[in-house]
Scaffold this active site. Structure first.
Site, PDB file in Angstrom:
ATOM      1  N   CYS A  91       0.796  -1.226   0.000  1.00 29.93           N
ATOM      2  CA  CYS A  91       0.000   0.000   0.000  1.00 29.93           C
ATOM      3  C   CYS A  91       0.838   1.290   0.000  1.00 29.93           C
ATOM      4  O   CYS A  91       1.370   1.661  -1.022  1.00 29.93           O
ATOM      5  CB  CYS A  91      -0.981  -0.051   1.167  1.00 29.93           C
ATOM      6  SG  CYS A  91      -2.386   1.036   0.942  1.00 29.93           S
ATOM      7  N   ARG A 125     -12.593   6.265  -0.539  1.00 30.50           N
ATOM      8  CA  ARG A 125     -11.581   5.254  -0.260  1.00 30.50           C
ATOM      9  C   ARG A 125     -12.050   3.906  -0.785  1.00 30.50           C
ATOM     10  O   ARG A 125     -13.249   3.622  -0.819  1.00 30.50           O
ATOM     11  CB  ARG A 125     -11.316   5.154   1.246  1.00 30.50           C
ATOM     12  CG  ARG A 125     -10.817   6.433   1.872  1.00 30.50           C
ATOM     13  CD  ARG A 125     -10.377   6.215   3.316  1.00 30.50           C
ATOM     14  NE  ARG A 125      -9.144   5.448   3.407  1.00 30.50           N
ATOM     15  CZ  ARG A 125      -7.917   5.967   3.247  1.00 30.50           C
ATOM     16  NH1 ARG A 125      -7.772   7.247   2.981  1.00 30.50           N
ATOM     17  NH2 ARG A 125      -6.856   5.208   3.342  1.00 30.50           N
ATOM     18  N   HIS A 188      -3.313  -5.675   2.756  1.00 32.72           N
ATOM     19  CA  HIS A 188      -2.954  -5.832   4.167  1.00 32.72           C
ATOM     20  C   HIS A 188      -3.532  -7.162   4.639  1.00 32.72           C
ATOM     21  O   HIS A 188      -4.066  -7.938   3.861  1.00 32.72           O
ATOM     22  CB  HIS A 188      -3.586  -4.703   4.992  1.00 32.72           C
ATOM     23  CG  HIS A 188      -3.176  -3.343   4.600  1.00 32.72           C
ATOM     24  ND1 HIS A 188      -1.984  -2.784   4.988  1.00 32.72           N
ATOM     25  CD2 HIS A 188      -3.811  -2.388   3.871  1.00 32.72           C
ATOM     26  CE1 HIS A 188      -1.910  -1.551   4.522  1.00 32.72           C
ATOM     27  NE2 HIS A 188      -2.994  -1.278   3.835  1.00 32.72           N
TER      28      HIS A 188
HETATM   29  N1  LIG Z   1      -3.331   1.753   3.586  1.00 28.85           N
HETATM   30  C1  LIG Z   1      -2.434   2.604   3.111  1.00 28.85           C
HETATM   31  O1  LIG Z   1      -1.229   2.363   3.139  1.00 28.85           O
HETATM   32  C2  LIG Z   1      -2.938   3.899   2.556  1.00 28.85           C
HETATM   33  C3  LIG Z   1      -1.959   4.621   1.678  1.00 28.85           C
HETATM   34  C4  LIG Z   1      -2.389   6.007   1.298  1.00 28.85           C
HETATM   35  N2  LIG Z   1      -2.335   6.874   2.452  1.00 28.85           N
HETATM   36  C5  LIG Z   1      -3.763   5.985   0.671  1.00 28.85           C
HETATM   37  O2  LIG Z   1      -4.737   6.322   1.306  1.00 28.85           O
HETATM   38  O3  LIG Z   1      -3.889   5.620  -0.467  1.00 28.85           O
END
Ligand SMILES: NC(=O)CC[C@H](N)C(=O)O
Length: 237
Positions: A91, A125, A188
């Site tokens: 990520c 998101r 993750h």
């Molecule tokens: N889960 C993450 O590593 C998020 C990475 C980054 N901050 C995003 O929102 O895309």
């Protein structure tokens, strides 16, 4: 002794990403190979000396914090990547080994520019369980939560095709990137406990580079990892 280097675990370590280091260490130890975990955080004087490199996820603020230190290690990281060092980048660190990450506020966070990809945030998101099909590793399962949409250069190889979830950008059904011995992914979970084929790929590459011949046969934990994989794959998005 195999040295597992965690890149920026203080700021880049979400949803148990640290567990990936523990999985590699245990799977090596079960094969009779000693393994140590060392951390590299901003300002640490230690160089990036190791056999397997791990980078986890992080909030935009965490990415902002580490970008300066990362810029100081680009040459070393490029040499490692081009030289075939095994690396798992999740990520936020997947994004930052690429060229740039433009956040939702329009802030440009500079990446290392080693992986052929760019990322920009969108207003919503992408959150939930993911299943993908990888030509190398079969079915891979994990969990994603990111605002960033990642676009890899044409001709680059993704980690796999998304069967469930969003992946790199929610548009092209691609998830992650395969580049030399780097695996970049949004997953993750942490990702390695339920996807041991990826763990053993990283281990095999590390041992190969050190000229060590070790049989990576079945482990007593196989039944549990199988069950974890099946459970993760059966969960709703
Ligand atoms: N889960 C993450 O590593 C998020 C990475 C980054 N901050 C995003 O929102 O895309």
């Amino acid at each position: 002794m195999i040295r597992i280097v965690q890149l920026y675990p203080r700021d880049m370590n979400l949803y148990g990403d640290w567990g990936n280091a523990r999985v590699l260490q245990k799977r090596l130890q079960w094969r009779g190979v000693d393994a140590e975990i060392v951390d590299h955080n901003p300002g640490d004087p230690t160089g990036l000396d190791g056999d397997i490199f791990l980078g986890g996820g992080g909030q935009d603020a965490g990415q902002d914090k580490i970008q300066e230190d990362l810029q100081g290690h680009i040459d070393a990281l490029r040499e490692l990547v081009e030289g075939g060092a095994p690396m798992l980048l999740i990520c936020g660190m997947y994004q930052l080994l690429g060229r740039t990450f433009v956040t939702g506020e329009g802030k440009v966070i500079k990446g290392a520019g080693i992986l052929p990809l760019d990322t920009h945030a969108s207003t919503d998101r992408l959150i939930g369980n993911v299943t993908l099909e990888s030509p190398e590793f079969g079915q891979v399962v994990g969990y994603e939560n990111h605002s960033g949409r990642t676009y890899v250069d044409a001709g680059s190889e993704p980690l796999g095709k998304v069967l469930r979830g969003a992946g790199n950008n929610g548009e092209d059904q691609q998830e992650g990137l395969r580049y030399h011995n780097v695996i970049g992914t949004y997953l993750h979970g942490p990702v390695l406990p339920a996807n041991p084929r990826i763990a053993d790929f990283l281990i095999a590459k590390a041992l190969e580079r050190r000229g060590m011949t070790v049989e990576l046969g079945p482990l007593p934990v196989d039944e549990i990892t199988e069950k974890a994989h099946r459970t993760a794959a059966s969960r709703p998005r």
